[in-house]
Design a protein around this motif. Structure first.
Motif, PDB file in Angstrom:
ATOM      1  N   GLY A 175      24.596  36.788  34.893  1.00 29.68           N
ATOM      2  CA  GLY A 175      25.962  36.803  34.343  1.00 29.68           C
ATOM      3  C   GLY A 175      26.642  35.447  34.371  1.00 29.68           C
ATOM      4  O   GLY A 175      27.285  35.045  33.397  1.00 29.68           O
ATOM      5  N   LYS A 176      26.484  34.754  35.485  1.00 30.67           N
ATOM      6  CA  LYS A 176      27.174  33.466  35.648  1.00 30.67           C
ATOM      7  C   LYS A 176      26.680  32.451  34.612  1.00 30.67           C
ATOM      8  O   LYS A 176      27.475  31.743  33.985  1.00 30.67           O
ATOM      9  N   HIS A 235      33.526  39.085  19.496  1.00 28.92           N
ATOM     10  CA  HIS A 235      32.670  40.021  20.211  1.00 28.92           C
ATOM     11  C   HIS A 235      33.336  40.314  21.559  1.00 28.92           C
ATOM     12  O   HIS A 235      33.864  39.409  22.208  1.00 28.92           O
ATOM     13  N   PHE A 270      27.792  33.489  31.127  1.00 29.27           N
ATOM     14  CA  PHE A 270      29.235  33.292  30.975  1.00 29.27           C
ATOM     15  C   PHE A 270      29.555  31.864  30.526  1.00 29.27           C
ATOM     16  O   PHE A 270      30.299  31.645  29.574  1.00 29.27           O
ATOM     17  N   GLN A 330      20.514  40.469  33.425  1.00 31.96           N
ATOM     18  CA  GLN A 330      21.421  39.387  33.042  1.00 31.96           C
ATOM     19  C   GLN A 330      21.780  38.502  34.226  1.00 31.96           C
ATOM     20  O   GLN A 330      22.138  38.994  35.290  1.00 31.96           O
ATOM     21  N   TRP A 356      38.876  44.431  40.513  1.00 31.96           N
ATOM     22  CA  TRP A 356      37.836  43.417  40.235  1.00 31.96           C
ATOM     23  C   TRP A 356      37.425  43.499  38.771  1.00 31.96           C
ATOM     24  O   TRP A 356      37.362  42.493  38.065  1.00 31.96           O
ATOM     25  N   ARG A 402      38.166  40.456  36.189  1.00 33.19           N
ATOM     26  CA  ARG A 402      36.989  39.650  35.809  1.00 33.19           C
ATOM     27  C   ARG A 402      36.494  39.926  34.398  1.00 33.19           C
ATOM     28  O   ARG A 402      35.780  39.107  33.826  1.00 33.19           O
ATOM     29  N   ARG A 415      37.802  37.082  29.414  1.00 30.37           N
ATOM     30  CA  ARG A 415      37.954  35.648  29.732  1.00 30.37           C
ATOM     31  C   ARG A 415      37.237  34.774  28.705  1.00 30.37           C
ATOM     32  O   ARG A 415      37.677  33.668  28.402  1.00 30.37           O
ATOM     33  N   ILE A 416      36.096  35.263  28.180  1.00 29.12           N
ATOM     34  CA  ILE A 416      35.388  34.519  27.122  1.00 29.12           C
ATOM     35  C   ILE A 416      36.248  34.526  25.847  1.00 29.12           C
ATOM     36  O   ILE A 416      36.398  33.509  25.155  1.00 29.12           O
ATOM     37  N   THR A 444      32.508  48.455  43.990  1.00 28.62           N
ATOM     38  CA  THR A 444      33.370  47.688  43.069  1.00 28.62           C
ATOM     39  C   THR A 444      34.782  48.238  43.126  1.00 28.62           C
ATOM     40  O   THR A 444      35.046  49.188  43.877  1.00 28.62           O
ATOM     41  N   ALA A 465      32.814  40.978  25.001  1.00 31.75           N
ATOM     42  CA  ALA A 465      31.921  41.003  26.169  1.00 31.75           C
ATOM     43  C   ALA A 465      32.709  40.813  27.450  1.00 31.75           C
ATOM     44  O   ALA A 465      32.409  41.427  28.470  1.00 31.75           O
ATOM     45  N   ASN A 466      33.725  39.955  27.379  1.00 34.13           N
ATOM     46  CA  ASN A 466      34.516  39.640  28.566  1.00 34.13           C
ATOM     47  C   ASN A 466      35.827  39.022  28.077  1.00 34.13           C
ATOM     48  O   ASN A 466      35.805  38.078  27.283  1.00 34.13           O
ATOM     49  N   ARG A 526      25.719  46.720  40.119  1.00 32.82           N
ATOM     50  CA  ARG A 526      27.166  46.582  39.898  1.00 32.82           C
ATOM     51  C   ARG A 526      27.508  45.389  39.011  1.00 32.82           C
ATOM     52  O   ARG A 526      28.576  45.341  38.408  1.00 32.82           O
ATOM     53  N   ASN A 527      26.600  44.398  38.960  1.00 29.98           N
ATOM     54  CA  ASN A 527      26.874  43.225  38.127  1.00 29.98           C
ATOM     55  C   ASN A 527      26.924  43.583  36.646  1.00 29.98           C
ATOM     56  O   ASN A 527      27.637  42.955  35.876  1.00 29.98           O
ATOM     57  N   CYS A 561      23.876  40.635  20.950  1.00 28.55           N
ATOM     58  CA  CYS A 561      25.302  40.872  20.680  1.00 28.55           C
ATOM     59  C   CYS A 561      25.763  40.242  19.366  1.00 28.55           C
ATOM     60  O   CYS A 561      26.904  40.463  18.949  1.00 28.55           O
ATOM     61  N   PHE A 595      28.623  35.971  20.592  1.00 29.02           N
ATOM     62  CA  PHE A 595      27.605  35.280  21.376  1.00 29.02           C
ATOM     63  C   PHE A 595      26.734  36.346  22.032  1.00 29.02           C
ATOM     64  O   PHE A 595      27.247  37.362  22.496  1.00 29.02           O
TER      65      PHE A 595
HETATM   66  N1  COA Z   1      32.410  44.531  41.539  1.00 27.65           N
HETATM   67  C1  COA Z   1      32.691  43.736  42.573  1.00 27.65           C
HETATM   68  N2  COA Z   1      32.095  42.562  42.775  1.00 27.65           N
HETATM   69  C2  COA Z   1      31.134  42.199  41.907  1.00 27.65           C
HETATM   70  C3  COA Z   1      30.775  43.000  40.818  1.00 27.65           C
HETATM   71  C4  COA Z   1      31.444  44.218  40.641  1.00 27.65           C
HETATM   72  N3  COA Z   1      31.194  45.058  39.622  1.00 27.65           N
HETATM   73  N4  COA Z   1      29.813  42.365  40.106  1.00 27.65           N
HETATM   74  C5  COA Z   1      29.567  41.214  40.742  1.00 27.65           C
HETATM   75  N5  COA Z   1      30.352  41.108  41.843  1.00 27.65           N
HETATM   76  C6  COA Z   1      30.416  40.046  42.817  1.00 27.65           C
HETATM   77  C7  COA Z   1      29.178  39.212  42.839  1.00 27.65           C
HETATM   78  O1  COA Z   1      28.179  39.831  43.608  1.00 27.65           O
HETATM   79  C8  COA Z   1      29.688  37.928  43.439  1.00 27.65           C
HETATM   80  O2  COA Z   1      29.729  38.071  44.830  1.00 27.65           O
HETATM   81  P1  COA Z   1      29.257  36.880  45.798  1.00 27.65           P
HETATM   82  O3  COA Z   1      30.207  35.751  45.485  1.00 27.65           O
HETATM   83  O4  COA Z   1      29.434  37.470  47.142  1.00 27.65           O
HETATM   84  O5  COA Z   1      27.858  36.587  45.386  1.00 27.65           O
HETATM   85  C9  COA Z   1      31.124  37.837  42.952  1.00 27.65           C
HETATM   86  O6  COA Z   1      31.465  39.155  42.482  1.00 27.65           O
HETATM   87  C10 COA Z   1      31.318  36.872  41.812  1.00 27.65           C
HETATM   88  O7  COA Z   1      30.242  37.036  40.903  1.00 27.65           O
HETATM   89  P2  COA Z   1      30.194  36.225  39.582  1.00 27.65           P
HETATM   90  O8  COA Z   1      28.930  36.506  38.867  1.00 27.65           O
HETATM   91  O9  COA Z   1      30.584  34.803  39.823  1.00 27.65           O
HETATM   92  O10 COA Z   1      31.383  36.904  38.812  1.00 27.65           O
HETATM   93  P3  COA Z   1      31.980  36.462  37.449  1.00 27.65           P
HETATM   94  O11 COA Z   1      33.403  36.171  37.612  1.00 27.65           O
HETATM   95  O12 COA Z   1      31.104  35.471  36.732  1.00 27.65           O
HETATM   96  O13 COA Z   1      31.882  37.827  36.613  1.00 27.65           O
HETATM   97  C11 COA Z   1      30.488  38.831  34.931  1.00 27.65           C
HETATM   98  C12 COA Z   1      30.639  38.461  36.387  1.00 27.65           C
HETATM   99  C13 COA Z   1      29.163  39.517  34.696  1.00 27.65           C
HETATM  100  C14 COA Z   1      31.633  39.743  34.546  1.00 27.65           C
HETATM  101  C15 COA Z   1      30.566  37.528  34.104  1.00 27.65           C
HETATM  102  O14 COA Z   1      29.688  36.590  34.622  1.00 27.65           O
HETATM  103  C16 COA Z   1      30.272  37.711  32.652  1.00 27.65           C
HETATM  104  O15 COA Z   1      31.058  38.282  31.937  1.00 27.65           O
HETATM  105  N6  COA Z   1      29.141  37.134  32.199  1.00 27.65           N
HETATM  106  C17 COA Z   1      28.772  37.119  30.802  1.00 27.65           C
HETATM  107  C18 COA Z   1      28.636  38.502  30.283  1.00 27.65           C
HETATM  108  C19 COA Z   1      28.306  38.484  28.865  1.00 27.65           C
HETATM  109  O16 COA Z   1      29.076  37.980  28.085  1.00 27.65           O
HETATM  110  N7  COA Z   1      27.173  39.075  28.539  1.00 27.65           N
HETATM  111  C20 COA Z   1      26.738  39.365  27.275  1.00 27.65           C
HETATM  112  C21 COA Z   1      26.760  38.246  26.335  1.00 27.65           C
HETATM  113  S1  COA Z   1      27.129  39.046  24.959  1.00 27.65           S
END
Ligand code: COA
Length: 335
Positions: A224-225, A259, A228, A222, A39, A43, A264-265, A35, A261-262, A157-158, A118, A319
Protein backbone atom coordinates in the motif's frame (compact mmCIF):
# COMPACT_ATOMS: atom_id res chain seq x y z
CA UNK A 1 -6.35 9.22 -33.37
CA UNK A 2 -5.72 12.89 -34.14
CA UNK A 3 -8.85 15.06 -34.23
CA UNK A 4 -8.41 15.69 -37.97
CA UNK A 5 -8.41 11.92 -38.70
CA UNK A 6 -11.70 11.31 -36.91
CA UNK A 7 -14.87 10.89 -38.93
CA UNK A 8 -16.93 11.51 -35.80
CA UNK A 9 -16.58 12.59 -32.24
CA UNK A 10 -17.33 9.83 -29.70
CA UNK A 11 -19.87 11.13 -27.20
CA UNK A 12 -21.42 9.57 -24.11
CA UNK A 13 -25.18 9.46 -24.73
CA UNK A 14 -26.45 7.31 -21.83
CA UNK A 15 -25.38 5.93 -18.45
CA UNK A 16 -26.46 3.14 -16.10
CA UNK A 17 -25.37 1.40 -12.92
CA UNK A 18 -26.01 -1.38 -10.46
CA UNK A 19 -24.79 -1.56 -6.89
CA UNK A 20 -25.49 -4.67 -4.78
CA UNK A 21 -27.72 -4.17 -1.75
CA UNK A 22 -25.54 -5.62 1.00
CA UNK A 23 -23.57 -2.90 2.80
CA UNK A 24 -20.26 -3.53 4.59
CA UNK A 25 -19.74 -0.57 6.92
CA UNK A 26 -16.66 0.25 8.98
CA UNK A 27 -18.25 -1.30 12.07
CA UNK A 28 -18.25 -4.63 10.21
CA UNK A 29 -14.48 -4.36 9.72
CA UNK A 30 -14.02 -3.39 13.37
CA UNK A 31 -15.66 -6.73 14.18
CA UNK A 32 -13.39 -8.86 11.94
CA UNK A 33 -9.93 -7.18 11.98
CA UNK A 34 -7.94 -4.85 14.24
CA UNK A 35 -9.10 -1.51 12.82
CA UNK A 36 -11.36 1.45 13.59
CA UNK A 37 -13.88 3.62 11.80
CA UNK A 38 -11.67 6.62 12.61
CA UNK A 39 -8.54 5.02 11.01
CA UNK A 40 -10.41 3.99 7.89
CA UNK A 41 -12.14 7.36 7.45
CA UNK A 42 -9.02 9.47 7.96
CA UNK A 43 -6.65 7.26 5.92
CA UNK A 44 -9.00 6.40 3.04
CA UNK A 45 -12.28 8.36 3.16
CA UNK A 46 -14.29 5.12 2.98
CA UNK A 47 -17.40 4.64 5.13
CA UNK A 48 -19.23 1.84 3.32
CA UNK A 49 -18.83 -0.57 0.43
CA UNK A 50 -21.22 -2.98 -1.28
CA UNK A 51 -20.90 -6.75 -1.51
CA UNK A 52 -22.56 -9.02 -4.07
CA UNK A 53 -23.67 -12.01 -2.02
CA UNK A 54 -24.82 -14.27 -4.85
CA UNK A 55 -23.73 -14.19 -8.46
CA UNK A 56 -20.79 -12.89 -10.44
CA UNK A 57 -19.40 -9.85 -12.21
CA UNK A 58 -21.52 -10.57 -15.31
CA UNK A 59 -24.70 -10.40 -13.22
CA UNK A 60 -23.87 -6.88 -12.04
CA UNK A 61 -22.73 -5.85 -15.54
CA UNK A 62 -25.98 -7.18 -16.99
CA UNK A 63 -28.03 -5.14 -14.52
CA UNK A 64 -26.03 -1.99 -15.27
CA UNK A 65 -26.49 -2.58 -19.03
CA UNK A 66 -30.26 -3.08 -18.61
CA UNK A 67 -30.49 0.07 -16.49
CA UNK A 68 -28.77 2.03 -19.27
CA UNK A 69 -30.97 0.54 -22.01
CA UNK A 70 -34.11 1.28 -20.02
CA UNK A 71 -33.10 4.89 -19.35
CA UNK A 72 -32.37 5.38 -23.06
CA UNK A 73 -35.48 3.44 -24.13
CA UNK A 74 -33.24 1.47 -26.46
CA UNK A 75 -33.32 -2.12 -27.73
CA UNK A 76 -30.24 -4.30 -26.97
CA UNK A 77 -30.28 -5.29 -30.65
CA UNK A 78 -29.08 -1.78 -31.54
CA UNK A 79 -25.72 -2.39 -29.86
CA UNK A 80 -22.68 -2.99 -32.13
CA UNK A 81 -20.02 -3.61 -29.50
CA UNK A 82 -19.79 -4.39 -25.77
CA UNK A 83 -16.52 -3.86 -23.92
CA UNK A 84 -16.27 -5.06 -20.33
CA UNK A 85 -13.62 -3.41 -18.17
CA UNK A 86 -12.83 -5.77 -15.28
CA UNK A 87 -10.15 -7.48 -13.22
CA UNK A 88 -12.65 -10.01 -11.88
CA UNK A 89 -14.20 -11.71 -14.93
CA UNK A 90 -16.60 -14.58 -14.17
CA UNK A 91 -13.95 -16.95 -15.55
CA UNK A 92 -10.89 -16.89 -17.84
CA UNK A 93 -13.07 -17.74 -20.80
CA UNK A 94 -15.49 -17.11 -22.30
CA UNK A 95 -15.18 -13.39 -21.80
CA UNK A 96 -17.63 -11.57 -19.55
CA UNK A 97 -18.61 -9.56 -22.64
CA UNK A 98 -19.98 -12.78 -24.20
CA UNK A 99 -21.96 -13.55 -21.05
CA UNK A 100 -23.47 -10.06 -20.88
CA UNK A 101 -24.22 -10.06 -24.62
CA UNK A 102 -26.17 -13.30 -24.14
CA UNK A 103 -27.92 -12.11 -20.97
CA UNK A 104 -29.24 -8.89 -22.48
CA UNK A 105 -29.97 -10.30 -25.95
CA UNK A 106 -27.63 -7.97 -27.85
CA UNK A 107 -27.64 -10.29 -30.81
CA UNK A 108 -25.99 -7.88 -33.24
CA UNK A 109 -23.06 -7.00 -30.97
CA UNK A 110 -19.54 -8.40 -30.73
CA UNK A 111 -17.44 -7.80 -27.65
CA UNK A 112 -14.40 -8.40 -25.53
CA UNK A 113 -12.97 -7.83 -22.05
CA UNK A 114 -10.23 -5.41 -21.14
CA UNK A 115 -8.05 -5.51 -18.05
CA UNK A 116 -5.85 -2.60 -17.06
CA UNK A 117 -6.50 -2.99 -13.32
CA UNK A 118 -7.96 0.21 -11.85
CA UNK A 119 -7.47 1.90 -15.25
CA UNK A 120 -9.60 -0.70 -17.03
CA UNK A 121 -12.53 1.63 -17.55
CA UNK A 122 -10.39 4.52 -18.80
CA UNK A 123 -8.55 2.28 -21.27
CA UNK A 124 -11.83 0.63 -22.39
CA UNK A 125 -13.53 4.01 -22.83
CA UNK A 126 -10.75 5.21 -25.11
CA UNK A 127 -10.68 1.89 -27.00
CA UNK A 128 -14.45 1.98 -27.55
CA UNK A 129 -14.15 5.57 -28.71
CA UNK A 130 -11.78 4.55 -31.52
CA UNK A 131 -14.49 2.35 -33.07
CA UNK A 132 -16.96 5.23 -32.94
CA UNK A 133 -14.54 7.92 -34.15
CA UNK A 134 -13.53 5.82 -37.17
CA UNK A 135 -17.16 5.20 -38.14
CA UNK A 136 -16.79 1.43 -37.58
CA UNK A 137 -19.46 1.21 -34.83
CA UNK A 138 -22.48 3.35 -34.03
CA UNK A 139 -23.41 2.13 -30.55
CA UNK A 140 -20.70 0.94 -28.20
CA UNK A 141 -21.45 0.03 -24.59
CA UNK A 142 -18.53 0.18 -22.16
CA UNK A 143 -19.20 -1.43 -18.77
CA UNK A 144 -16.90 -1.21 -15.75
CA UNK A 145 -17.75 -4.14 -13.46
CA UNK A 146 -15.88 -5.77 -10.62
CA UNK A 147 -16.63 -8.19 -7.82
CA UNK A 148 -13.60 -7.20 -5.74
CA UNK A 149 -14.93 -9.07 -2.70
CA UNK A 150 -14.19 -12.32 -4.60
CA UNK A 151 -10.43 -11.60 -4.48
CA UNK A 152 -10.24 -9.86 -1.09
CA UNK A 153 -8.63 -11.49 1.95
CA UNK A 154 -10.86 -10.59 4.90
CA UNK A 155 -8.07 -11.35 7.38
CA UNK A 156 -5.75 -8.69 5.83
CA UNK A 157 -6.61 -5.35 7.46
CA UNK A 158 -4.34 -3.44 5.07
CA UNK A 159 -6.48 -4.34 2.06
CA UNK A 160 -9.89 -5.68 3.03
CA UNK A 161 -11.22 -2.29 4.10
CA UNK A 162 -10.54 -0.76 0.67
CA UNK A 163 -12.60 -2.68 -1.87
CA UNK A 164 -16.23 -3.16 -2.88
CA UNK A 165 -18.39 -4.52 -5.70
CA UNK A 166 -20.36 -2.71 -8.42
CA UNK A 167 -21.01 -2.16 -12.11
CA UNK A 168 -21.69 0.86 -14.26
CA UNK A 169 -22.14 1.38 -18.00
CA UNK A 170 -21.88 4.17 -20.55
CA UNK A 171 -22.98 4.29 -24.19
CA UNK A 172 -20.76 5.85 -26.86
CA UNK A 173 -22.28 7.15 -30.10
CA UNK A 174 -20.95 9.22 -33.01
CA UNK A 175 -21.58 12.97 -33.26
CA UNK A 176 -20.63 15.43 -35.97
CA UNK A 177 -20.22 18.10 -33.31
CA UNK A 178 -16.53 17.83 -32.45
CA UNK A 179 -16.87 20.27 -29.55
CA UNK A 180 -18.65 17.48 -27.61
CA UNK A 181 -17.42 14.07 -26.44
CA UNK A 182 -13.92 12.70 -25.96
CA UNK A 183 -11.35 15.36 -26.77
CA UNK A 184 -8.01 13.91 -25.64
CA UNK A 185 -6.38 11.14 -23.60
CA UNK A 186 -3.01 10.37 -22.06
CA UNK A 187 -2.64 6.66 -21.25
CA UNK A 188 0.45 5.03 -19.77
CA UNK A 189 1.79 1.72 -18.41
CA UNK A 190 4.95 0.81 -16.49
CA UNK A 191 5.53 -2.90 -15.92
CA UNK A 192 8.17 -2.15 -13.29
CA UNK A 193 5.29 -1.66 -10.85
CA UNK A 194 4.09 -5.25 -11.18
CA UNK A 195 5.29 -6.53 -7.80
CA UNK A 196 3.65 -3.85 -5.69
CA UNK A 197 0.07 -4.70 -6.61
CA UNK A 198 -1.02 -8.01 -8.07
CA UNK A 199 -2.79 -11.31 -7.68
CA UNK A 200 -0.05 -13.89 -7.50
CA UNK A 201 -2.00 -17.07 -8.16
CA UNK A 202 -4.56 -18.49 -10.54
CA UNK A 203 -2.90 -17.52 -13.83
CA UNK A 204 -0.39 -19.40 -15.99
CA UNK A 205 2.52 -18.39 -13.73
CA UNK A 206 1.05 -20.00 -10.64
CA UNK A 207 -1.89 -22.17 -11.73
CA UNK A 208 -4.31 -23.07 -8.95
CA UNK A 209 -3.08 -25.84 -6.63
CA UNK A 210 -3.78 -26.66 -2.98
CA UNK A 211 -0.50 -24.87 -2.22
CA UNK A 212 -1.44 -21.63 -4.00
CA UNK A 213 -4.75 -21.60 -2.16
CA UNK A 214 -3.09 -22.34 1.20
CA UNK A 215 -0.70 -19.45 0.56
CA UNK A 216 -3.67 -17.14 -0.21
CA UNK A 217 -2.26 -16.36 -3.65
CA UNK A 218 -5.76 -15.80 -5.09
CA UNK A 219 -6.25 -12.59 -3.19
CA UNK A 220 -5.11 -9.04 -3.91
CA UNK A 221 -1.53 -8.47 -2.78
CA UNK A 222 -0.61 -4.82 -2.32
CA UNK A 223 2.31 -2.87 -0.91
CA UNK A 224 0.00 0.00 0.00
CA UNK A 225 2.69 2.48 0.96
CA UNK A 226 4.65 2.01 -2.28
CA UNK A 227 1.52 2.20 -4.44
CA UNK A 228 0.26 5.26 -2.58
CA UNK A 229 3.40 7.25 -3.41
CA UNK A 230 3.40 6.52 -7.14
CA UNK A 231 -0.39 6.81 -7.40
CA UNK A 232 -0.35 10.32 -5.93
CA UNK A 233 2.34 11.46 -8.36
CA UNK A 234 1.04 9.53 -11.37
CA UNK A 235 -2.58 10.63 -11.13
CA UNK A 236 -1.77 14.24 -10.22
CA UNK A 237 0.84 14.66 -12.98
CA UNK A 238 -1.25 13.12 -15.75
CA UNK A 239 -4.29 15.21 -14.80
CA UNK A 240 -2.24 18.39 -14.82
CA UNK A 241 -0.59 17.37 -18.10
CA UNK A 242 -3.89 16.94 -19.94
CA UNK A 243 -5.01 20.38 -18.74
CA UNK A 244 -1.79 21.94 -20.03
CA UNK A 245 -2.01 20.07 -23.34
CA UNK A 246 -5.54 21.33 -23.93
CA UNK A 247 -5.07 24.84 -22.50
CA UNK A 248 -7.58 24.20 -19.73
CA UNK A 249 -7.57 26.36 -16.63
CA UNK A 250 -9.03 25.20 -13.32
CA UNK A 251 -11.98 27.51 -14.03
CA UNK A 252 -12.66 25.69 -17.31
CA UNK A 253 -12.95 22.30 -15.60
CA UNK A 254 -16.44 21.58 -14.27
CA UNK A 255 -15.40 18.34 -12.55
CA UNK A 256 -12.39 16.14 -11.94
CA UNK A 257 -13.67 12.54 -12.16
CA UNK A 258 -11.01 10.54 -10.34
CA UNK A 259 -10.64 6.82 -9.76
CA UNK A 260 -11.82 6.28 -6.18
CA UNK A 261 -9.00 4.42 -4.42
CA UNK A 262 -8.15 6.77 -1.57
CA UNK A 263 -9.48 10.24 -0.76
CA UNK A 264 -5.94 11.45 -0.06
CA UNK A 265 -4.82 10.49 -3.59
CA UNK A 266 -7.88 12.30 -4.98
CA UNK A 267 -7.18 15.43 -2.89
CA UNK A 268 -3.57 15.53 -4.08
CA UNK A 269 -4.72 15.31 -7.71
CA UNK A 270 -7.25 18.13 -7.27
CA UNK A 271 -4.60 20.28 -5.57
CA UNK A 272 -2.13 19.80 -8.43
CA UNK A 273 -4.87 20.77 -10.93
CA UNK A 274 -5.79 23.78 -8.80
CA UNK A 275 -9.45 22.73 -8.57
CA UNK A 276 -11.43 23.02 -5.33
CA UNK A 277 -13.04 20.04 -3.62
CA UNK A 278 -16.48 21.21 -4.83
CA UNK A 279 -15.31 20.30 -8.35
CA UNK A 280 -14.34 16.71 -7.55
CA UNK A 281 -16.71 13.80 -8.08
CA UNK A 282 -16.70 11.57 -5.03
CA UNK A 283 -18.52 8.36 -4.17
CA UNK A 284 -15.67 6.53 -2.37
CA UNK A 285 -17.40 7.04 1.01
CA UNK A 286 -20.37 4.93 -0.20
CA UNK A 287 -18.69 2.25 -2.30
CA UNK A 288 -14.94 2.11 -1.55
CA UNK A 289 -12.67 1.14 -4.44
CA UNK A 290 -14.85 -0.69 -6.98
CA UNK A 291 -11.92 -0.79 -9.47
CA UNK A 292 -13.46 -0.57 -12.98
CA UNK A 293 -16.75 0.83 -11.72
CA UNK A 294 -15.49 3.97 -9.92
CA UNK A 295 -15.44 6.47 -12.79
CA UNK A 296 -18.62 5.43 -14.66
CA UNK A 297 -20.60 5.22 -11.40
CA UNK A 298 -19.50 8.77 -10.50
CA UNK A 299 -20.59 9.97 -13.96
CA UNK A 300 -23.94 8.16 -13.62
CA UNK A 301 -24.72 9.48 -10.15
CA UNK A 302 -23.65 13.08 -10.80
CA UNK A 303 -25.56 13.16 -14.10
CA UNK A 304 -28.71 11.71 -12.53
CA UNK A 305 -28.44 14.22 -9.67
CA UNK A 306 -28.46 17.03 -12.24
CA UNK A 307 -24.90 18.10 -11.40
CA UNK A 308 -23.49 17.81 -14.94
CA UNK A 309 -24.96 19.34 -18.06
CA UNK A 310 -24.26 19.40 -21.79
CA UNK A 311 -21.07 21.33 -22.51
CA UNK A 312 -19.44 20.70 -19.13
CA UNK A 313 -15.71 19.95 -19.35
CA UNK A 314 -14.59 16.90 -17.37
CA UNK A 315 -11.14 15.49 -16.63
CA UNK A 316 -11.16 11.76 -15.87
CA UNK A 317 -8.08 10.28 -14.16
CA UNK A 318 -7.04 6.88 -12.84
CA UNK A 319 -4.10 4.91 -11.50
CA UNK A 320 -3.82 1.16 -11.04
CA UNK A 321 -1.78 -2.03 -10.92
CA UNK A 322 0.78 -2.64 -13.64
CA UNK A 323 1.33 0.21 -13.18
CA UNK A 324 -1.34 1.71 -15.42
CA UNK A 325 -2.43 5.33 -15.33
CA UNK A 326 -3.99 8.00 -17.45
CA UNK A 327 -6.37 10.89 -17.95
CA UNK A 328 -9.09 11.75 -20.42
CA UNK A 329 -10.58 15.12 -21.28
CA UNK A 330 -14.20 15.00 -22.39
CA UNK A 331 -17.08 17.37 -22.88
CA UNK A 332 -20.41 16.11 -21.55
CA UNK A 333 -22.99 15.75 -24.32
CA UNK A 334 -26.29 14.84 -22.61
CA UNK A 335 -28.79 17.59 -21.74
N1 COA B 1 -6.62 -0.30 10.45
C1 COA B 1 -5.72 0.13 11.33
N2 COA B 1 -4.42 0.21 11.06
C2 COA B 1 -4.01 -0.20 9.85
C3 COA B 1 -4.90 -0.69 8.89
C4 COA B 1 -6.26 -0.74 9.22
N3 COA B 1 -7.21 -1.17 8.37
N4 COA B 1 -4.21 -0.99 7.76
C5 COA B 1 -2.93 -0.72 8.02
N5 COA B 1 -2.79 -0.25 9.29
C6 COA B 1 -1.59 0.15 9.98
C7 COA B 1 -0.35 -0.43 9.38
O1 COA B 1 -0.15 -1.74 9.84
C8 COA B 1 0.70 0.54 9.85
O2 COA B 1 1.06 0.20 11.16
P1 COA B 1 2.59 0.24 11.63
O3 COA B 1 3.00 1.68 11.47
O4 COA B 1 2.51 -0.21 13.04
O5 COA B 1 3.30 -0.67 10.69
C9 COA B 1 -0.03 1.87 9.92
O6 COA B 1 -1.43 1.56 9.88
C10 COA B 1 0.27 2.78 8.76
O7 COA B 1 0.28 2.00 7.57
P2 COA B 1 0.50 2.67 6.19
O8 COA B 1 0.57 1.64 5.13
O9 COA B 1 1.59 3.69 6.26
O10 COA B 1 -0.85 3.46 6.06
P3 COA B 1 -1.24 4.47 4.95
O11 COA B 1 -1.56 5.76 5.55
O12 COA B 1 -0.29 4.43 3.78
O13 COA B 1 -2.62 3.85 4.43
C11 COA B 1 -3.44 2.53 2.59
C12 COA B 1 -2.68 2.54 3.90
C13 COA B 1 -3.51 1.13 2.03
C14 COA B 1 -4.83 3.07 2.84
C15 COA B 1 -2.70 3.45 1.61
O14 COA B 1 -1.35 3.12 1.57
C16 COA B 1 -3.24 3.43 0.21
O15 COA B 1 -4.31 3.92 -0.03
N6 COA B 1 -2.43 2.90 -0.73
C17 COA B 1 -2.76 2.90 -2.13
C18 COA B 1 -4.02 2.17 -2.38
C19 COA B 1 -4.37 2.21 -3.79
O16 COA B 1 -4.57 3.27 -4.32
N7 COA B 1 -4.48 1.03 -4.38
C20 COA B 1 -4.98 0.79 -5.63
C21 COA B 1 -4.40 1.60 -6.70
S1 COA B 1 -5.72 1.77 -7.66
Amino acid sequence: MANSDKKYSAVITAVGMYMPEKVLDNAFFESIVDTSDEWIMTRTGIKERRMLENGATSDMATKAALDLLKSKNMSPEELDLIIIASVTPDMFFPSTACLVQGNIGAKNAWGFDMNAACCSFLFALNTGAQFVQSGTCKKVMVIGADKMTSITDYTDRNNCILFGDGASAILLEPSEDFSLGLQDAILRVDGDGRENLYMKGGGSLNPPTHETVDKKMHYIYQNGKAVFKVAVKGMADVSYEIMQKNNLTADDVKFLVPHQANLRIIDATAKRMGVGSEKVMINIHKYGNTTSCTIPSCLTEYYRDGKIKKGDKLVLAAFGAGYTWGSTYLVWAID
